[in-house]
Design an enzyme around this catalytic site. Structure first.
Site, PDB file in Angstrom:
ATOM      1  N   TYR A  60      -7.928  17.785  -7.527  1.00  0.00           N
ATOM      2  CA  TYR A  60      -7.408  16.914  -8.584  1.00  0.00           C
ATOM      3  C   TYR A  60      -6.379  17.659  -9.429  1.00  0.00           C
ATOM      4  O   TYR A  60      -5.290  17.151  -9.717  1.00  0.00           O
ATOM      5  CB  TYR A  60      -8.577  16.435  -9.440  1.00  0.00           C
ATOM      6  CG  TYR A  60      -8.211  15.483 -10.559  1.00  0.00           C
ATOM      7  CD1 TYR A  60      -8.068  14.122 -10.316  1.00  0.00           C
ATOM      8  CD2 TYR A  60      -8.020  15.944 -11.857  1.00  0.00           C
ATOM      9  CE1 TYR A  60      -7.738  13.249 -11.344  1.00  0.00           C
ATOM     10  CE2 TYR A  60      -7.693  15.077 -12.887  1.00  0.00           C
ATOM     11  CZ  TYR A  60      -7.551  13.735 -12.621  1.00  0.00           C
ATOM     12  OH  TYR A  60      -7.225  12.870 -13.638  1.00  0.00           O
ATOM     13  N   ASP A  98       0.878  -1.173   0.000  1.00  0.00           N
ATOM     14  CA  ASP A  98       0.000   0.000   0.000  1.00  0.00           C
ATOM     15  C   ASP A  98       0.912   1.219   0.000  1.00  0.00           C
ATOM     16  O   ASP A  98       1.583   1.506   1.007  1.00  0.00           O
ATOM     17  CB  ASP A  98      -0.893  -0.022   1.247  1.00  0.00           C
ATOM     18  CG  ASP A  98      -1.872   1.143   1.296  1.00  0.00           C
ATOM     19  OD1 ASP A  98      -1.649   2.145   0.589  1.00  0.00           O
ATOM     20  OD2 ASP A  98      -2.865   1.061   2.050  1.00  0.00           O
ATOM     21  N   THR A 102      -9.449   0.634 -19.738  1.00  0.00           N
ATOM     22  CA  THR A 102      -9.164  -0.306 -18.658  1.00  0.00           C
ATOM     23  C   THR A 102     -10.318  -1.296 -18.517  1.00  0.00           C
ATOM     24  O   THR A 102     -11.359  -1.154 -19.163  1.00  0.00           O
ATOM     25  CB  THR A 102      -8.977   0.444 -17.333  1.00  0.00           C
ATOM     26  OG1 THR A 102     -10.198   1.117 -17.005  1.00  0.00           O
ATOM     27  CG2 THR A 102      -7.841   1.456 -17.427  1.00  0.00           C
ATOM     28  N   LYS A 136      -2.370  16.551  -9.734  1.00  0.00           N
ATOM     29  CA  LYS A 136      -1.813  16.141 -11.021  1.00  0.00           C
ATOM     30  C   LYS A 136      -0.731  17.115 -11.474  1.00  0.00           C
ATOM     31  O   LYS A 136       0.309  16.708 -12.017  1.00  0.00           O
ATOM     32  CB  LYS A 136      -2.925  16.026 -12.069  1.00  0.00           C
ATOM     33  CG  LYS A 136      -3.870  14.850 -11.837  1.00  0.00           C
ATOM     34  CD  LYS A 136      -3.127  13.514 -11.847  1.00  0.00           C
ATOM     35  CE  LYS A 136      -4.061  12.332 -11.722  1.00  0.00           C
ATOM     36  NZ  LYS A 136      -3.338  11.047 -11.671  1.00  0.00           N
TER      37      LYS A 136
END
Length: 310
Positions: free
Chosen positions: A180, A82, A215, A184
Site C-alpha cells: 500500500y 474498468d 463515504t 500510494k
C-alpha cells in the site's frame, strides 16, 4: 465566480470537459457532483451500472452519478470502464476525442485496492500478504498511468489542463502496509514526472490528498455501531470543491508537481464543506499508523455487512 450553491461560491466551469474515474460512489462521486455544481461536462466512469450487480454489492452506479451531475447544472455522461483493462480506457478516450475533441481535467480516482478486504488481514507483514493484494494495488496504479498517457494529447494542443491523482500519504510516514505504501507513494511520484514533462505545454499534474472521507460505506458502518465520526471527517464533495478551484486557478501551473491536501486548498481558496465547516488537512500522527485506522474501519464495515445480510 458564479452564484452560491449550498453555501459554496463556486467557480464557473461551464464549457470544461472532465473525466472522473471510479465515480459510482465515494470520493469519485463527490468530485463529479461538485464539478456538476460548477457547470462542467463530466464523464463518469466505473464498473457499476444501473440494473446490474454493483462492485461488492455497494450502492451507487455511474448512471446515478451522471444523472445527478446533470441535475445540478452540469452535463453528466456515464461510461462503463474498468481502468485495469487498457482497452476499456482506450475506448473511453476515443469517445471523448470524437465527441469533444478536448479534455480539461482528468481525475484519477479509481482504486480497487480495498476490494476483497476481509479475505486477508490488511496490515499483515509483506511476507504474509497474498499476491492478489499487490495486483489490486498495482492495477490501480497502472490505470492512473494509462489514463494520464491518453489524456495528455487531448490537453496539450490547447495549452491547458490538469491531471489529478487522488492519493493518500503523509510525507515520510510509513503507511503501515508495504505494498500500500509503495503504490500510494508511487502515485505521488508519478505526478512529479508528468508535471516536469507537461510544464512546457502549460498543463499541470498534482497529487491530491483527501482526509478521512465520510463515504457511503463508512457512514453506514458508523451509524450501525452508534459511533460518530471524528471531527476531521469530511464529505466527498469537499474533495470535488478543491479540484474545481484548482482547475479554475489561472496560476495552476505554479503548484504543478506538488502533493496538495484538500484542507490546505480550502484555506487557500476560501471554500467550506457542504456542512459549512472548513475541515483542516488530515495529518497522520506518528504514534497511530494508518494500518491501525484502516483495520478498525475494516471491523465496522464487516459489521455493517453482517447486519445487512440478516
Amino acid at each position: 465566480m458564479t452564484d452560491t450553491v449550498n453555501g459554496w461560491q463556486r467557480p464557473d466551469l461551464a464549457g470544461k470537459v472532465a473525466i472522473v474515474t471510479g465515480a459510482s460512489r465515494g470520493v469519485g462521486r463527490g468530485i463529479a457532483l461538485a464539478l456538476g455544481d460548477a457547470g462542467a461536462k463530466v464523464y463518469v466512469t466505473g464498473r457499476s451500472r444501473r440494473g446490474e450487480e454493483t462492485t461488492e454489492g455497494l450502492p451507487g452506479t455511474i448512471d446515478d452519478t451522471a444523472d445527478e451531475v446533470t441535475a445540478r447544472g452540469g452535463i453528466g455522461v456515464a461510461v462503463r470502464c474498468d481502468h485495469t483493462v487498457d482497452a476499456d480506457t482506450e475506448r473511453l478516450f476515443e469517445q471523448v476525442a470524437a465527441t469533444d475533441g478536448r479534455l480539461d481535467l482528468l481525475v484519477n480516482n479509481a482504486w480497487a485496492g480495498y476490494e476483497r478486504w476481509p479475505e486477508a488481514k490488511f496490515d499483515a507483514p509483506f511476507w504474509k500478504q497474498p499476491a492478489w493484494r499487490w495486483e489490486l494495488f498495482a492495477g490501480s496504479l497502472s490505470g492512473q498511468f494509462v489514463a494520464s498517457r491518453l489524456a495528455a494529447p487531448l490537453m496539450i494542443p490547447n495549452r491547458s489542463g490538469l491531471i489529478v491523482n487522488i492519493s493518500f500519504t503523509d510525507g515520510d510516514v510509513y503507511l503501515g502496509q508495504t505494498a500500500y505504501d509503495v503504490c500510494k507513494s508511487a502515485s505521488d511520484r508519478m505526478v512529479v514526472g508528468m508535471a516536469y514533462e507537461l510544464r512546457k505545454h502549460n498543463v499541470g499534474a498534482v497529487a491530491l490528498h483527501p482526509g478521512f472521507v465520510r463515504t457511503e460505506r463508512v457512514e453506514a458502518a458508523w451509524d450501525l455501531l452508534g459511533e460518530g465520526p471524528a471531527q476531521v471527517v469530511h464529505s466527498p464533495e469537499y474533495v470535488g470543491r478543491a479540484i474545481a478551484h484548482l482547475i479554475a486557478d489561472p496560476e495552476l501551473i505554479e503548484v504543478s508537481g506538488q502533493r496538495l491536501a484538500v484542507g490546505d486548498l480550502a484555506v487557500r481558496y476560501g471554500f467550506t464543506d457542504i456542512d459549512g465547516r472548513q475541515i483542516p488537512p488530515f495529518r497522520l500522527e506518528g504514534r497511530i499508523t494508518l494500518a491501525a485506522r484502516m483495520e478498525r474501519l475494516n471491523r465496522v464495515v464487516a459489521a455493517g455487512r453482517t447486519e445487512a445480510a440478516k
